[in-house]
Design a protein around this motif. Structure first.
Motif, short mmCIF file in Angstrom:
data_model
loop_
_atom_site.label_atom_id
_atom_site.label_comp_id
_atom_site.label_asym_id
_atom_site.label_seq_id
_atom_site.Cartn_x
_atom_site.Cartn_y
_atom_site.Cartn_z
N GLU A 130 -8.65 11.62 -6.61
CA GLU A 130 -9.82 11.51 -7.48
C GLU A 130 -9.49 11.68 -8.95
OE1 GLU A 130 -11.52 16.10 -7.08
OE2 GLU A 130 -12.56 14.43 -6.09
N ASP A 131 -8.37 12.37 -9.27
CA ASP A 131 -8.00 12.55 -10.67
C ASP A 131 -7.02 11.49 -11.14
OD1 ASP A 131 -6.14 13.63 -8.95
OD2 ASP A 131 -6.29 15.67 -9.75
N LEU A 132 -6.03 11.14 -10.33
CA LEU A 132 -5.05 10.13 -10.73
C LEU A 132 -5.59 8.71 -10.58
CD1 LEU A 132 -1.74 11.53 -9.17
CD2 LEU A 132 -2.46 11.62 -11.56
N GLY A 133 -6.33 8.47 -9.51
CA GLY A 133 -6.80 7.12 -9.20
C GLY A 133 -7.47 6.40 -10.35
N PRO A 134 -8.47 7.01 -11.01
CA PRO A 134 -9.16 6.31 -12.11
C PRO A 134 -8.24 5.96 -13.27
CG PRO A 134 -10.48 8.15 -11.31
CD PRO A 134 -9.14 8.27 -10.65
N ARG A 135 -7.18 6.73 -13.47
CA ARG A 135 -6.27 6.46 -14.59
C ARG A 135 -5.31 5.31 -14.29
NH1 ARG A 135 -3.69 11.94 -16.70
NH2 ARG A 135 -2.82 10.42 -18.19
N LEU A 136 -5.22 4.91 -13.05
CA LEU A 136 -4.36 3.78 -12.67
C LEU A 136 -5.04 2.44 -12.90
CD1 LEU A 136 -2.95 5.49 -9.49
CD2 LEU A 136 -1.52 4.63 -11.34
N LYS A 137 -6.36 2.44 -12.97
CA LYS A 137 -7.15 1.25 -13.30
C LYS A 137 -6.88 0.06 -12.36
CE LYS A 137 -9.14 3.11 -16.88
NZ LYS A 137 -8.82 2.75 -18.28
N GLY A 138 -6.54 0.36 -11.12
CA GLY A 138 -6.34 -0.72 -10.16
C GLY A 138 -5.05 -1.49 -10.36
N ARG A 139 -4.15 -0.99 -11.22
CA ARG A 139 -2.88 -1.66 -11.49
C ARG A 139 -1.75 -1.00 -10.70
NH1 ARG A 139 -4.19 -0.19 -17.24
NH2 ARG A 139 -5.69 -1.76 -18.00
N TYR A 140 -0.75 -1.82 -10.37
CA TYR A 140 0.41 -1.29 -9.64
C TYR A 140 1.66 -2.01 -10.11
CZ TYR A 140 3.80 -0.40 -5.96
OH TYR A 140 4.94 -0.06 -5.29
N LEU A 141 2.75 -1.24 -10.29
CA LEU A 141 4.06 -1.80 -10.60
C LEU A 141 5.10 -1.13 -9.73
CD1 LEU A 141 6.03 -3.51 -12.22
CD2 LEU A 141 5.97 -1.81 -14.04
N GLY A 142 5.79 -1.91 -8.93
CA GLY A 142 6.81 -1.37 -8.04
C GLY A 142 8.20 -1.81 -8.46
N TRP A 143 9.17 -0.95 -8.23
CA TRP A 143 10.59 -1.28 -8.48
C TRP A 143 11.39 -0.75 -7.28
CZ3 TRP A 143 14.47 -3.91 -9.70
CH2 TRP A 143 15.76 -3.38 -9.89
N GLY A 144 11.78 -1.66 -6.38
CA GLY A 144 12.46 -1.22 -5.16
C GLY A 144 11.62 -0.23 -4.40
N SER A 145 10.30 -0.48 -4.35
CA SER A 145 9.35 0.52 -3.86
C SER A 145 8.84 0.27 -2.45
CB SER A 145 8.14 0.59 -4.81
OG SER A 145 8.54 0.86 -6.13
N GLY A 146 8.80 -1.00 -2.02
CA GLY A 146 8.26 -1.28 -0.70
C GLY A 146 6.78 -1.02 -0.62
N GLY A 147 6.31 -0.68 0.58
CA GLY A 147 4.91 -0.38 0.80
C GLY A 147 4.78 0.95 1.52
N PRO A 148 3.56 1.36 1.84
CA PRO A 148 3.36 2.62 2.56
C PRO A 148 3.95 2.56 3.96
CG PRO A 148 1.32 1.37 2.47
CD PRO A 148 2.30 0.64 1.61
N ALA A 149 4.34 3.71 4.47
CA ALA A 149 5.00 3.78 5.76
C ALA A 149 4.15 3.21 6.89
CB ALA A 149 5.38 5.23 6.08
N ARG A 150 2.84 3.21 6.74
CA ARG A 150 1.96 2.70 7.80
C ARG A 150 2.26 1.24 8.12
NH1 ARG A 150 -3.95 1.31 5.17
NH2 ARG A 150 -4.02 -0.03 7.02
N LEU A 151 2.88 0.51 7.17
CA LEU A 151 3.18 -0.89 7.40
C LEU A 151 4.38 -1.12 8.31
CD1 LEU A 151 2.61 -2.61 3.92
CD2 LEU A 151 1.19 -2.76 5.97
N ALA A 152 5.19 -0.08 8.53
CA ALA A 152 6.40 -0.26 9.32
C ALA A 152 6.09 -0.74 10.73
CB ALA A 152 7.19 1.04 9.36
N ARG A 153 5.15 -0.09 11.39
CA ARG A 153 4.82 -0.47 12.76
C ARG A 153 3.95 -1.73 12.80
NH1 ARG A 153 8.81 1.25 13.82
NH2 ARG A 153 9.33 3.28 14.70
N ILE A 154 3.13 -1.92 11.76
CA ILE A 154 2.36 -3.16 11.67
C ILE A 154 3.31 -4.35 11.55
CG2 ILE A 154 0.73 -4.44 10.23
CD1 ILE A 154 -0.55 -1.76 9.48
N ARG A 155 4.35 -4.17 10.76
CA ARG A 155 5.35 -5.22 10.60
C ARG A 155 6.03 -5.55 11.92
NH1 ARG A 155 8.83 -2.85 6.92
NH2 ARG A 155 10.15 -2.16 8.63
N ASP A 156 6.30 -4.51 12.72
CA ASP A 156 6.95 -4.73 14.02
C ASP A 156 6.11 -5.64 14.92
OD1 ASP A 156 9.02 -3.13 13.22
OD2 ASP A 156 8.34 -1.35 14.31
N VAL A 157 4.79 -5.52 14.79
CA VAL A 157 3.88 -6.32 15.63
C VAL A 157 3.66 -7.70 15.04
CG1 VAL A 157 1.55 -6.46 16.57
CG2 VAL A 157 2.73 -4.26 16.50
#
Length: 484
Positions: free
Chosen positions: A260-287
């Motif tokens: 609730e404190d960090l989220g609004p300051r991110l303004k819906g923007r994202y920048l990744g560098w060798g970051s991948g995605g959240p771990a929840r995608l690992a098993r989704i990817r397997d399927v």
């Protein structure tokens, strides 16, 4: 060596006073506020404007042409001298605050944030680089978070103590480099990398007994680190932010959008560098995409006791980490020889270890949660638990990375190096992990601009130590695109 270090510090004031006379003029001449290679920036923007492409690529020649406008006023000599005079390059970051900002192009502040979780104190650190660029306030704070076995040094200087990625970025934007708890120690580690006595420095003002270190090794989950990260960022920065989580810390960047404190300051923007995605995608990817190359599975299947650290070695750093752009490379070297030289050079100031819980939470191994709970319970019993750690408080935090929300974004850019084998597959790009991740975010954010751009030089997972100046310029153009 101590004498050399003392002399180097004594010389700083004299060198800096001479340089202050000329550096202001040098800055205005060499680094105009938004000066960069405009031709290449336009190419980057054109690539990112393509809403049909699954991924886009900036050519090697264009990438290498970047860097104009990012020179340090003193060329980096002052910090290089400081690092070279310190044993193993492990200079005291508090000394950076003694260097005039005009010498560096930014004001350096070392911050230690102590916070309490599970009844225990923890230290998280930030090196804050407040840019002298008068237009820096137009841009979000560029907050870099280290991945496994690393700390701020890796992003601040290269392996030969020349200016690193963050110093170049700070010529244009405000930057903070975060070292997660345990991964920085004043003066570095004197013990060999493989020695069990080489343990994380969870508290910077004292040595911890082994039994306490082992308990803490098992408790450094992502909810724990997030608490420290929030305190560090909220107390020491203002305005918009971008959280760039390298490697394992990509989890933290994703988790932050639900805070609730960090989220609004991110303004819906994202920048990744060798970051991948959240771990929840690992098993989704397997399927969904069983042929996709694996990523973030470093801790998969490990049978070591939870408190035992994963320690870096030549074999692990020869696989996709040590490339021919590494500063330690000399003609004729093999990948293993590059890795050997890298580990030897960074044996003191870089931790070279990683907590298993960090690996486990960065993978799809949620089925191991029961094992983890049992082992933490045993460790607390063995130690006598003088801190009063409530096991249920810990258990509810475990594998939080499996529940990271993926919606609510507006503009997202993943950046990846051509030979980052953890995240890219140049031989068959559509099977690369980052392609799957970006497509999943497109599905969950249909109205967002979700982009994936590949930097085409032979950059590895550690491209920030390979071509740091060019990478900083490329990132600056990406940030400007995110704000368009």
């Amino acid at each position: 060596m101590k004498k050399e270090y003392t002399l180097a510090m004594a010389a700083l004031a004299g060198v800096a006073s001479i340089m202050m006379v000329t550096t202001e003029n040098a800055r205005s001449a060499a680094n105009e506020a938004d000066l960069t290679n405009r031709d290449v920036e336009r190419k980057i923007w054109k690539l990112l404007d393509d809403d049909k492409a699954v991924f886009v690529t900036l050519s090697e020649s264009d990438f290498r042409a970047l860097g104009e406008g990012f020179d340090l006023p003193d060329g980096g000599k002052t910090v290089t001298g400081l690092a070279q005079a310190a044993p193993g390059g492990a200079f005291d970051p508090r000394d950076l605050g003694k260097i005039p900002a005009a010498t560096l192009g930014y004001k350096a502040d070392w911050i230690v944030e102590r916070y309490k979780r599970y009844g225990m104190d923890w230290d998280i650190t930030g090196l804050r680089l407040t840019s002298l660029n008068p237009d820096a306030k137009k841009y979000p704070w560029f907050i870099i978070m280290n991945g496994g076995a690393a700390n701020f040094y890796e992003f601040y200087v290269d392996l030969k103590n020349r200016p690193g990625w963050a110093q170049y970025l700070a010529q244009k934007m405000n930057v903070m480099i975060v070292s997660i708890p345990g991964n920085f120690k004043y003066g570095g580690w004197e013990e060999p990398i493989q020695s069990v006595k080489r343990q994380p420095a969870y508290l910077l003002d004292r040595e911890l007994p082994m039994v306490e270190s082992e308990v803490r090794n098992a408790l450094l989950n992502n909810r724990n680190v997030m608490q420290g990260l929030k305190a560090l960022v909220m107390k020491n920065t203002t305005g918009d932010i971008l959280l760039i989580g390298h490697s394992t810390s990509g989890e933290l960047a994703m988790m932050a959008y639900s805070e609730e404190d960090l989220g609004p300051r991110l303004k819906g923007r994202y920048l990744g560098w060798g970051s991948g995605g959240p771990a929840r995608l690992a098993r989704i990817r397997d399927v969904k995409s069983p042929g996709t190359a694996g990523a973030g599975e470093e801790g998969a299947g490990r049978k070591l006791p939870l408190e035992v650290l994963n320690r870096r070695d030549t074999a692990s750093y020869s696989r996709g980490y040590s490339g021919f752009l590494n500063p330690m490379y000399e003609p004729g070297m093999s990948h293993a020889q590059i890795a050997d030289a890298w580990l030897a050079t960074e044996a003191r100031r870089r931790p070279q270890f990683k907590q298993q819980i960090q690996d486990l939470e960065h993978s799809g191994n949620q089925d191991l949660k029961g094992r983890v709970e049992v082992e933490i319970e045993a460790l607390l019993k063995k130690s006598g638990n003088p801190w009063g750690v409530n096991l249920e408080d810990v258990n509810k935090d475990l594998f939080s990375t499996q529940y990271t929300r993926m919606d609510g974004y507006k503009k997202m850019v993943w950046t990846v190096g051509h030979f980052d084998r953890n995240h890219w597959l140049p031989e068959d790009p559509m099977k690369a992990p980052e392609v799957f991740v970006a497509n999943e975010y497109r599905n969950k954010n249909p109205n967002a601009a979700v982009r994936l751009i590949v930097w085409d030089p032979p950059l590895t997972h550690y491209g920030h130590i390979e071509l740091p100046k060019q990478l900083a310029a490329a990132d600056f153009s990406v940030v400007r695109w995110l704000l368009k």
